[in-house]
Scaffold this active site. Structure first.
Site, PDB file in Angstrom:
ATOM      1  CG  ASP A   1      85.032 118.097  74.997  1.00  0.00           C
ATOM      2  OD1 ASP A   1      85.983 118.516  75.275  1.00  0.00           O
ATOM      3  OD2 ASP A   1      84.486 117.168  74.943  1.00  0.00           O
TER       4      ASP A   1
ATOM      5  CG  HIS B   1      89.526 120.324  74.173  1.00  0.00           C
ATOM      6  ND1 HIS B   1      88.565 120.729  74.036  1.00  0.00           N
ATOM      7  CD2 HIS B   1      90.138 121.455  74.538  1.00  0.00           C
ATOM      8  CE1 HIS B   1      88.315 121.998  73.206  1.00  0.00           C
ATOM      9  NE2 HIS B   1      88.552 122.329  73.954  1.00  0.00           N
TER      10      HIS B   1
ATOM     11  N   GLY C   1      82.273 124.451  75.294  1.00  0.00           N
ATOM     12  CA  GLY C   1      82.086 124.686  76.710  1.00  0.00           C
ATOM     13  C   GLY C   1      80.258 123.356  76.802  1.00  0.00           C
TER      14      GLY C   1
ATOM     15  N   GLY D   1      76.801 119.352  70.445  1.00  0.00           N
ATOM     16  CA  GLY D   1      75.558 119.994  70.286  1.00  0.00           C
ATOM     17  C   GLY D   1      75.229 121.272  69.320  1.00  0.00           C
TER      18      GLY D   1
ATOM     19  CG  ASP E   1      86.239 120.196  69.697  1.00  0.00           C
ATOM     20  OD1 ASP E   1      84.926 119.594  69.531  1.00  0.00           O
ATOM     21  OD2 ASP E   1      87.053 120.406  70.985  1.00  0.00           O
ATOM     22  N   GLY E   2      83.969 120.862  67.065  1.00  0.00           N
ATOM     23  CA  GLY E   2      82.450 121.653  67.612  1.00  0.00           C
ATOM     24  C   GLY E   2      81.742 121.191  66.176  1.00  0.00           C
ATOM     25  N   GLY E   3      80.546 120.690  65.848  1.00  0.00           N
ATOM     26  CA  GLY E   3      79.154 120.840  64.989  1.00  0.00           C
ATOM     27  C   GLY E   3      79.853 120.201  64.089  1.00  0.00           C
TER      28      GLY E   3
ATOM     29  N   GLY F   1      81.197 114.807  68.603  1.00  0.00           N
ATOM     30  CA  GLY F   1      80.539 114.646  69.572  1.00  0.00           C
ATOM     31  C   GLY F   1      79.233 114.144  69.545  1.00  0.00           C
ATOM     32  CB  SER F   2      75.926 115.230  69.335  1.00  0.00           C
ATOM     33  OG  SER F   2      76.282 116.542  68.771  1.00  0.00           O
TER      34      SER F   2
HETATM   35  C1  DX5 Z   1      82.985 121.799  73.304  1.00  0.00           C
HETATM   36  C2  DX5 Z   1      83.927 120.460  72.688  1.00  0.00           C
HETATM   37  C3  DX5 Z   1      84.155 119.155  71.917  1.00  0.00           C
HETATM   38  C4  DX5 Z   1      82.435 118.482  72.097  1.00  0.00           C
HETATM   39  C5  DX5 Z   1      81.803 118.333  70.376  1.00  0.00           C
HETATM   40  O1  DX5 Z   1      83.371 123.097  73.882  1.00  0.00           O
HETATM   41  O2  DX5 Z   1      85.068 121.135  73.445  1.00  0.00           O
HETATM   42  O3  DX5 Z   1      84.232 118.877  71.585  1.00  0.00           O
HETATM   43  O4  DX5 Z   1      81.880 117.730  72.948  1.00  0.00           O
HETATM   44  O5  DX5 Z   1      80.348 117.762  70.503  1.00  0.00           O
HETATM   45  P1  DX5 Z   1      79.959 117.457  69.142  1.00  0.00           P
HETATM   46  O6  DX5 Z   1      80.674 117.529  68.079  1.00  0.00           O
HETATM   47  O7  DX5 Z   1      78.516 117.410  69.733  1.00  0.00           O
HETATM   48  O8  DX5 Z   1      80.116 119.717  67.835  1.00  0.00           O
HETATM   49 ZN    ZN Z   2      86.553 119.052  72.550  1.00  0.00          ZN
END
Ligand code: DX5
Ligand code: ZN
Length: 223
Positions: A32, A63, A139, A142, A172-174, A192-193
């Site tokens: 990221d 990304h 950005g 989590g 990507d995200g959540g 991610g998280s």
């Molecule tokens: C957010 C990033 C994601 C993020 C995903 O802007 O592009 O790649 O790290 O993290 P989680 O899985 O925690 O939403």
């Molecule tokens: Zn990302």
């Protein structure tokens, strides 16, 4: 379903942790890259990312959440990632950015923010190797999954089937063990998280398990 592991929220010792993550059952390591301009957060410099990922053996999924798209493409193309993904909203000449990445011999991804609809990018679909649907505001890690992303993923799958397009669909995200089950039509999930806040190996196993149970039991296409 492939998993791209994001280490945005990983804790020190970062090189060891990223290396450990990369040696588990994940398909890509997701970088990221944030410039503090396109998004209100800043991540590492190219040199730092290069250093952090120096023992990573999995293909890299870059990304770019940046305004000066071409400058970052020039830098990140040097690490020979599997994909370089830029944001549709950041590029003034989308077609030229796509050609620029292809001319460097790399696969091109284009990402859309939650407020951008698939109908806005129709003209580019035939030229992309990957489309990244942001299921949170870019950005920060989590955040909670935005449900409307499922509709976008399904639309992209329908358009691909209908027109024989070649792009992969990434979300990507959540993403966690529940939201992954809604993303049946995506090819790659960035996580991610959900992984980094627990035992990595167990988290990855749970994601894959839920995914298989779901896929075998439900007609996910119509969700
Ligand atoms: C957010 C990033 C994601 C993020 C995903 O802007 O592009 O790649 O790290 O993290 P989680 O899985 O925690 O939403
Ligand atoms: Zn990302």
């Amino acid at each position: 379903m492939k998993i791209a592991a994001s280490f945005l929220d990983i804790k020190e010792p970062i090189v060891e942790e990223v290396t450990k993550l990369s040696n588990l059952d994940v398909d890509y390591i997701h970088l990221d890259v944030m410039d503090g301009i396109f998004v209100d957060n800043k991540t590492y410099s190219y040199e730092e990312f290069y250093d952090i990922t120096r023992f990573v053996t999995k293909p890299k999924d870059v990304h770019l959440m940046v305004s000066d798209v071409k400058k970052y493409i020039d830098e990140y193309s040097n690490m020979k990632p599997e994909f370089i993904t830029f944001h549709y909203e950041a590029a003034s000449e989308v077609g030229s950015v796509i050609n620029y990445i292809h001319d460097l011999g790399l696969k091109v991804g284009m990402s859309i923010k939650p407020s951008t609809d698939v109908s806005e990018i129709i003209d580019y679909l035939d030229y992309l190797d990957l489309i990244l649907v942001m299921s949170v505001e870019p950005g920060h890690g989590g955040q909670s999954f935005i449900e409307d992303s499922v509709r976008k993923i399904n639309t992209l799958k329908e358009l691909r089937d209908k027109n024989n397009y070649n792009y992969l669909i990434e979300v990507d995200g959540g993403i966690n063990d529940v939201t992954i089950q809604k993303c049946g039509n995506a090819d790659i999930c960035v996580v991610g998280s959900y992984i980094t806040k627990q035992n990595y190996e167990e988290a990855i196993k749970k994601l894959k398990n839920y995914w298989h149970i779901f896929k075998n039991n439900i007609h996910y296409r119509y969700i």
